[in-house]
Design an enzyme around this catalytic site. Structure first.
Site, PDB file in Angstrom:
ATOM      1  N   LYS A  33       0.793  -1.228  -0.113  1.00  0.00           N
ATOM      2  CA  LYS A  33      -0.032  -0.050   0.075  1.00  0.00           C
ATOM      3  C   LYS A  33       0.935   1.133   0.031  1.00  0.00           C
ATOM      4  CE  LYS A  33      -0.246  -0.476   5.156  1.00  0.00           C
ATOM      5  NZ  LYS A  33      -1.253  -1.098   6.117  1.00  0.00           N
ATOM      6  N   ARG A 128     -10.491  -0.418  14.269  1.00  0.00           N
ATOM      7  CA  ARG A 128     -10.244   0.329  13.197  1.00  0.00           C
ATOM      8  C   ARG A 128     -11.059  -0.113  11.974  1.00  0.00           C
ATOM      9  NH1 ARG A 128      -4.106   0.810  10.694  1.00  0.00           N
ATOM     10  NH2 ARG A 128      -4.781  -1.443  10.042  1.00  0.00           N
ATOM     11  N   TYR A 242      16.081  30.396   9.225  1.00  0.00           N
ATOM     12  CA  TYR A 242      14.754  30.867   9.916  1.00  0.00           C
ATOM     13  C   TYR A 242      14.700  31.019  11.170  1.00  0.00           C
ATOM     14  CZ  TYR A 242      12.572  30.810   5.255  1.00  0.00           C
ATOM     15  OH  TYR A 242      11.943  30.784   3.829  1.00  0.00           O
ATOM     16  N   MET A 290      11.521  24.363   3.478  1.00  0.00           N
ATOM     17  CA  MET A 290      10.795  23.764   2.570  1.00  0.00           C
ATOM     18  C   MET A 290      11.652  22.811   1.680  1.00  0.00           C
ATOM     19  SD  MET A 290       7.761  24.942   0.095  1.00  0.00           S
ATOM     20  CE  MET A 290       6.862  25.864   1.124  1.00  0.00           C
TER      21      MET A 290
HETATM   22  C1  LIG Z   1      -0.421  -2.009   7.026  1.00  0.00           C
HETATM   23  C2  LIG Z   1      -0.961  -3.297   7.454  1.00  0.00           C
HETATM   24  C3  LIG Z   1      -0.053  -4.583   7.155  1.00  0.00           C
HETATM   25  C4  LIG Z   1       1.278  -4.418   7.165  1.00  0.00           C
HETATM   26  O1  LIG Z   1       1.643  -3.942   8.353  1.00  0.00           O
HETATM   27  P1  LIG Z   1       3.364  -3.982   8.736  1.00  0.00           P
HETATM   28  O2  LIG Z   1       3.556  -3.455   9.874  1.00  0.00           O
HETATM   29  O3  LIG Z   1       3.785  -2.811   7.950  1.00  0.00           O
HETATM   30  O4  LIG Z   1       4.111  -5.252   8.418  1.00  0.00           O
HETATM   31  C5  LIG Z   1      -0.788  -5.646   7.276  1.00  0.00           C
HETATM   32  N1  LIG Z   1      -2.296  -5.808   7.484  1.00  0.00           N
HETATM   33  C6  LIG Z   1      -3.087  -4.425   7.564  1.00  0.00           C
HETATM   34  C7  LIG Z   1      -4.410  -4.637   7.504  1.00  0.00           C
HETATM   35  C8  LIG Z   1      -2.503  -3.358   7.342  1.00  0.00           C
HETATM   36  O5  LIG Z   1      -3.081  -2.148   7.183  1.00  0.00           O
END
Ligand SMILES: *Cc1c(COP(=O)(O)O)cnc(C)c1O
Length: 344
Positions: A33, A128, A242, A290
């Protein structure tokens, strides 16, 4: 060239997948992802497919297009946010497998694409994503009859091996799924390291593939080199950047470097971060702006052409710690402005 330069080691990525795979006797999928945690889903997916990975997870259906193009028709691409309104065509056209999280998503999926693959996510306490007990009890039988590819849940505290939440969620997952014949999945990177009780039929690591904690034995995958744009000498007492937030206490050789918070170098790095010339640390001084940072290179024997921010001397998690965050956020914040080179 004034852009920073990312080097992504696909051989190390593949080695990390093999190491994680070797810790289990189940199937090992790959979570790619957010553009493979910022490293490029296309190249990462191709490299992992070559290792034999057949199942890839993305967060959103939109992310599936690049992955499908990279891995061809055979691999399964699963969408963690499930089947959202408006996603049906994309799910069908790209042959994505949504992981359904709610009764609404289940109904939407069965109505729109009754013969299309899907998985199910259960909530075991993280609150979640996923079906809770009551909803699961109501739909389990009908949903399982349609042969989901996986029933999964996600651990909230797997990076803390002794956390009581781990056995608690494991127990809930057992109670919710024991006796079903559908393949089960609970472990991401942290869960793999918790041991075989957590592995079930499939593990789904993300961060460990990319060289991040909690997988301490990971090979580093990312290197970030940043070019020096300008060098100057300061006398003691001169100020930098800055807000005049840094003042030279000695005659100082100062390098201005082309990368800043627009490139994922969080402004919170303004305090105490180091860049590296080989193994020699050079302190970041003044505020991160930036597109630029300023670095004290007085102690180097030569003027550097570039300094490394992520390297063997400073892996991504060490840099993340300097910024008060985690490797995940550091990686996914890596700028699209950086030029990328894939090795291995
Ligand atoms: C992001 C995610 C993973 C992978 O998790 P890592 O800690 O990066 O190995 C696996 N399952 C779900 C549902 C996730 O959201």
């Amino acid at each position: 060239m004034s852009t920073g330069h990312l080097t992504i080691d696909l051989a190390a990525l593949a080695a990390n997948w093999r190491s994680l795979n070797a810790l289990t006797s189940c199937e090992t999928a790959a979570v790619i992802k957010a553009d493979a945690y910022g490293l490029g889903a296309d190249r990462v997916a191709k490299a992992l497919a070559k290792q034999g990975v057949r199942t890839f997870y993305v967060a959103m259906a939109e992310e599936g297009a690049a992955v499908r193009a990279a891995v061809g028709d055979k691999a399964q691409i699963r969408v963690l946010t499930g089947h959202m309104r408006g996603d049906t065509d994309m799910i069908a056209d790209l042959n994505l497998t949504p992981i359904l999280n709610t009764i609404d998503q289940i109904n939407r999926h069965f109505e729109a694409l009754p013969d299309h693959s899907f998985g199910l996510q259960l909530d075991t306490g993280m609150n979640r994503l996923g079906l809770e007990w009551d909803d699961w009890a109501a739909v389990a039988e009908a949903a399982l009859r349609r042969k989901p590819v996986v029933v999964m849940s996600h651990l909230a505290c797997a990076d803390e091996p002794d956390h009581p939440m781990n056995p608690y969620q494991l127990d809930i997952f057992h109670q919710m799924t024991d006796g079903i014949t559908t393949p089960r999945s609970l472990a991401a990177t942290g869960g793999i390291l918790l041991g075989p009780d957590y592995h079930f039929d499939e593990c789904r690591p993300g961060i460990g593939l990319y060289g991040g904690l909690p997988f301490e034995d990971a090979r580093p995958v990312v290197r970030l080199d940043l070019p020096v744009i300008q060098l100057r000498d300061l006398t003691a007492g001169e100020v930098v950047g800055y807000g005049n937030s840094w003042q030279a206490e000695r005659p100082t050789r100062l390098a201005t470097i082309a990368a800043g918070y627009a490139d994922g170098l969080l402004r919170s790095l303004s305090r105490g971060a180091m860049l590296y010339h080989g193994d020699t640390p050079c302190p970041l001084v003044g505020r991160v702006s930036m597109d630029l940072i300023t670095v004290d290179v007085t102690d180097l024997n030569e003027d550097p052409a570039a300094l490394a921010f992520i390297c063997d001397a400073q892996p991504v998690d060490s840099l993340a710690q300097s910024a008060g965050t985690i490797g995940y956020e550091m990686l996914t914040g890596l700028s699209p402005r950086y030029s990328r080179r894939y090795v291995g």
